[in-house]
Design a protein around this motif. Sequence first.
Motif, PDB file in Angstrom:
ATOM      1  N   CYS A  64       0.850  -1.198   0.000  1.00 54.43           N
ATOM      2  CA  CYS A  64       0.000   0.000   0.000  1.00 54.43           C
ATOM      3  C   CYS A  64       0.881   1.243   0.000  1.00 54.43           C
ATOM      4  CB  CYS A  64      -0.936  -0.004   1.212  1.00 54.43           C
ATOM      5  SG  CYS A  64      -2.049   1.420   1.307  1.00 54.43           S
ATOM      6  N   SER A  65       1.782   1.374   0.980  1.00 54.21           N
ATOM      7  CA  SER A  65       2.659   2.542   1.040  1.00 54.21           C
ATOM      8  C   SER A  65       3.841   2.298   1.970  1.00 54.21           C
ATOM      9  CB  SER A  65       1.894   3.763   1.542  1.00 54.21           C
ATOM     10  OG  SER A  65       2.765   4.865   1.700  1.00 54.21           O
ATOM     11  N   ALA A  66       5.011   2.731   1.513  1.00 56.44           N
ATOM     12  CA  ALA A  66       6.198   2.727   2.366  1.00 56.44           C
ATOM     13  C   ALA A  66       6.550   4.141   2.807  1.00 56.44           C
ATOM     14  CB  ALA A  66       7.379   2.092   1.642  1.00 56.44           C
ATOM     15  N   LYS A  67       6.014   5.153   2.114  1.00 52.43           N
ATOM     16  CA  LYS A  67       6.226   6.560   2.459  1.00 52.43           C
ATOM     17  C   LYS A  67       4.908   7.286   2.322  1.00 52.43           C
ATOM     18  CE  LYS A  67      11.087   6.974   1.407  1.00 52.43           C
ATOM     19  NZ  LYS A  67      12.123   7.764   0.782  1.00 52.43           N
ATOM     20  N   PRO A  68       4.176   7.478   3.399  1.00 48.88           N
ATOM     21  CA  PRO A  68       4.506   7.071   4.764  1.00 48.88           C
ATOM     22  C   PRO A  68       4.308   5.564   4.954  1.00 48.88           C
ATOM     23  CG  PRO A  68       2.323   8.040   4.724  1.00 48.88           C
ATOM     24  CD  PRO A  68       2.882   8.177   3.339  1.00 48.88           C
ATOM     25  N   MET A  69       5.061   5.018   5.896  1.00 46.92           N
ATOM     26  CA  MET A  69       4.943   3.590   6.205  1.00 46.92           C
ATOM     27  C   MET A  69       3.591   3.357   6.861  1.00 46.92           C
ATOM     28  SD  MET A  69       6.363   0.678   5.858  1.00 46.92           S
ATOM     29  CE  MET A  69       8.096   0.977   5.568  1.00 46.92           C
ATOM     30  N   GLY A  72       4.050  -1.599   5.477  1.00 48.15           N
ATOM     31  CA  GLY A  72       3.655  -1.088   4.174  1.00 48.15           C
ATOM     32  C   GLY A  72       2.460  -1.789   3.555  1.00 48.15           C
ATOM     33  N   CYS A  73       2.023  -2.891   4.166  1.00 46.46           N
ATOM     34  CA  CYS A  73       0.894  -3.677   3.650  1.00 46.46           C
ATOM     35  C   CYS A  73      -0.292  -3.607   4.602  1.00 46.46           C
ATOM     36  CB  CYS A  73       1.298  -5.134   3.466  1.00 46.46           C
ATOM     37  SG  CYS A  73       2.491  -5.387   2.156  1.00 46.46           S
ATOM     38  N   CYS A  74      -1.473  -3.834   4.052  1.00 48.50           N
ATOM     39  CA  CYS A  74      -2.696  -3.819   4.856  1.00 48.50           C
ATOM     40  C   CYS A  74      -3.058  -5.217   5.350  1.00 48.50           C
ATOM     41  CB  CYS A  74      -3.847  -3.212   4.039  1.00 48.50           C
ATOM     42  SG  CYS A  74      -3.586  -1.501   3.553  1.00 48.50           S
ATOM     43  N   GLY A 130       5.624   8.268  16.070  1.00 48.04           N
ATOM     44  CA  GLY A 130       6.217   8.044  14.767  1.00 48.04           C
ATOM     45  C   GLY A 130       5.242   8.259  13.627  1.00 48.04           C
ATOM     46  N   PHE A 131       4.194   9.044  13.861  1.00 48.47           N
ATOM     47  CA  PHE A 131       3.170   9.286  12.844  1.00 48.47           C
ATOM     48  C   PHE A 131       3.403  10.651  12.214  1.00 48.47           C
ATOM     49  CE2 PHE A 131      -1.158  10.838  11.722  1.00 48.47           C
ATOM     50  CZ  PHE A 131      -1.427   9.914  10.713  1.00 48.47           C
ATOM     51  N   PRO A 132       3.674  10.689  10.900  1.00 53.09           N
ATOM     52  CA  PRO A 132       4.024  11.956  10.250  1.00 53.09           C
ATOM     53  C   PRO A 132       2.833  12.861   9.942  1.00 53.09           C
ATOM     54  CG  PRO A 132       3.960  10.205   8.634  1.00 53.09           C
ATOM     55  CD  PRO A 132       3.715   9.561   9.984  1.00 53.09           C
ATOM     56  N   GLY A 133       1.624  12.358  10.086  1.00 52.07           N
ATOM     57  CA  GLY A 133       0.446  13.096   9.623  1.00 52.07           C
ATOM     58  C   GLY A 133       0.297  12.858   8.128  1.00 52.07           C
ATOM     59  N   LEU A 134      -0.929  12.725   7.680  1.00 50.22           N
ATOM     60  CA  LEU A 134      -1.178  12.410   6.272  1.00 50.22           C
ATOM     61  C   LEU A 134      -1.607  13.647   5.511  1.00 50.22           C
ATOM     62  CD1 LEU A 134      -3.107   9.066   6.819  1.00 50.22           C
ATOM     63  CD2 LEU A 134      -0.670   9.377   6.333  1.00 50.22           C
ATOM     64  N   LYS A 135      -1.339  13.618   4.216  1.00 49.06           N
ATOM     65  CA  LYS A 135      -1.739  14.714   3.339  1.00 49.06           C
ATOM     66  C   LYS A 135      -2.402  14.122   2.102  1.00 49.06           C
ATOM     67  CE  LYS A 135       2.892  15.054   1.327  1.00 49.06           C
ATOM     68  NZ  LYS A 135       3.213  13.702   1.655  1.00 49.06           N
ATOM     69  N   PRO A 136      -3.138  14.938   1.363  1.00 53.82           N
ATOM     70  CA  PRO A 136      -3.767  14.428   0.139  1.00 53.82           C
ATOM     71  C   PRO A 136      -2.739  13.749  -0.774  1.00 53.82           C
ATOM     72  CG  PRO A 136      -4.634  16.589   0.662  1.00 53.82           C
ATOM     73  CD  PRO A 136      -3.481  16.346   1.608  1.00 53.82           C
ATOM     74  N   GLY A 137      -3.138  12.612  -1.314  1.00 56.37           N
ATOM     75  CA  GLY A 137      -2.257  11.825  -2.179  1.00 56.37           C
ATOM     76  C   GLY A 137      -1.559  10.693  -1.467  1.00 56.37           C
ATOM     77  N   ASP A 138      -1.431  10.770  -0.125  1.00 58.82           N
ATOM     78  CA  ASP A 138      -0.814   9.677   0.632  1.00 58.82           C
ATOM     79  C   ASP A 138      -1.701   8.445   0.579  1.00 58.82           C
ATOM     80  OD1 ASP A 138       1.382  11.198   1.423  1.00 58.82           O
ATOM     81  OD2 ASP A 138       0.570  11.638   3.418  1.00 58.82           O
ATOM     82  N   ARG A 139      -1.072   7.291   0.526  1.00 62.00           N
ATOM     83  CA  ARG A 139      -1.810   6.030   0.653  1.00 62.00           C
ATOM     84  C   ARG A 139      -1.702   5.567   2.097  1.00 62.00           C
ATOM     85  NH1 ARG A 139      -0.911   2.341  -4.736  1.00 62.00           N
ATOM     86  NH2 ARG A 139      -1.616   3.907  -6.227  1.00 62.00           N
ATOM     87  N   TRP A 140      -2.793   4.934   2.589  1.00 62.86           N
ATOM     88  CA  TRP A 140      -2.834   4.557   4.007  1.00 62.86           C
ATOM     89  C   TRP A 140      -3.765   3.365   4.190  1.00 62.86           C
ATOM     90  CZ3 TRP A 140       0.412   5.803   7.602  1.00 62.86           C
ATOM     91  CH2 TRP A 140       0.084   5.624   8.949  1.00 62.86           C
ATOM     92  N   CYS A 141      -3.427   2.479   5.105  1.00 61.06           N
ATOM     93  CA  CYS A 141      -4.286   1.349   5.453  1.00 61.06           C
ATOM     94  C   CYS A 141      -5.331   1.832   6.451  1.00 61.06           C
ATOM     95  CB  CYS A 141      -3.468   0.204   6.040  1.00 61.06           C
ATOM     96  SG  CYS A 141      -2.334  -0.563   4.870  1.00 61.06           S
ATOM     97  N   LEU A 142      -6.503   2.048   5.955  1.00 63.26           N
ATOM     98  CA  LEU A 142      -7.607   2.573   6.754  1.00 63.26           C
ATOM     99  C   LEU A 142      -8.404   1.415   7.346  1.00 63.26           C
ATOM    100  CD1 LEU A 142      -9.056   5.299   7.408  1.00 63.26           C
ATOM    101  CD2 LEU A 142     -10.500   4.840   5.420  1.00 63.26           C
ATOM    102  N   CYS A 143      -8.972   1.637   8.518  1.00 63.18           N
ATOM    103  CA  CYS A 143      -9.849   0.632   9.125  1.00 63.18           C
ATOM    104  C   CYS A 143     -11.059   0.411   8.216  1.00 63.18           C
ATOM    105  CB  CYS A 143     -10.325   1.092  10.491  1.00 63.18           C
ATOM    106  SG  CYS A 143      -9.018   1.245  11.712  1.00 63.18           S
ATOM    107  N   ALA A 144     -11.365  -0.837   7.943  1.00 66.33           N
ATOM    108  CA  ALA A 144     -12.497  -1.164   7.073  1.00 66.33           C
ATOM    109  C   ALA A 144     -13.812  -0.589   7.601  1.00 66.33           C
ATOM    110  CB  ALA A 144     -12.589  -2.673   6.861  1.00 66.33           C
ATOM    111  N   PRO A 145     -14.104  -0.673   8.897  1.00 64.57           N
ATOM    112  CA  PRO A 145     -15.353  -0.062   9.374  1.00 64.57           C
ATOM    113  C   PRO A 145     -15.381   1.454   9.156  1.00 64.57           C
ATOM    114  CG  PRO A 145     -14.532  -1.620  10.996  1.00 64.57           C
ATOM    115  CD  PRO A 145     -13.450  -1.450   9.967  1.00 64.57           C
ATOM    116  N   ARG A 146     -14.218   2.123   9.248  1.00 66.22           N
ATOM    117  CA  ARG A 146     -14.152   3.572   9.027  1.00 66.22           C
ATOM    118  C   ARG A 146     -14.428   3.882   7.558  1.00 66.22           C
ATOM    119  NH1 ARG A 146     -14.476   8.015  12.093  1.00 66.22           N
ATOM    120  NH2 ARG A 146     -13.089   7.042  13.571  1.00 66.22           N
TER     121      ARG A 146
END
Length: 139
Positions: free
Chosen positions: A31-36, A43-45, A84-100
């Motif tokens: 999914c993403s290594a930057k941000p991890m 990097g995987c969900c 260790g959380f950089p904060g997300l910005k538009p365009g970032d990929r992220w493993c989101l909770c399925a219920p969310r």
Amino acid sequence: MPLDQSGGERGNGGQGPGRSLNVLGGELALCSAKPMTGFFRNGCCDTSRLDVGSHTVCVVMTAEFLAYSKAQGNDLSTPQPDYGFPGLKPGDRWCLCAPRWQEAFEAGQAPRVVLRATESTALEYCALAELKRHAIDLM
């Protein structure tokens, strides 16, 4: 069954890293290594029984979704250096909770989805047809 580093069975029946299935039935993609991202910050969900939030839907952040999530009490845009959380910005990929993701979908605020990087257990919360309608990798 193989175990993750913290002792929990890994995604899709405990098959272990790199062997979880995506919602299309193939091998789970990064999914993403930057941000991890990912429950295991690999990097995987992929997931395990320890992941009570089911961080299994790989999404592409938008300003609209970040604002929606913050309004719902889940601020994903503000950095949290202590964790260790950089904060997300538009365009970032992220493993989101399925219920969310499902909650955002029902509110008309769901972000786009990377199906090949969305772990199959997300289907316990989200319909494949709905995920496909928001997919960036089926175009």
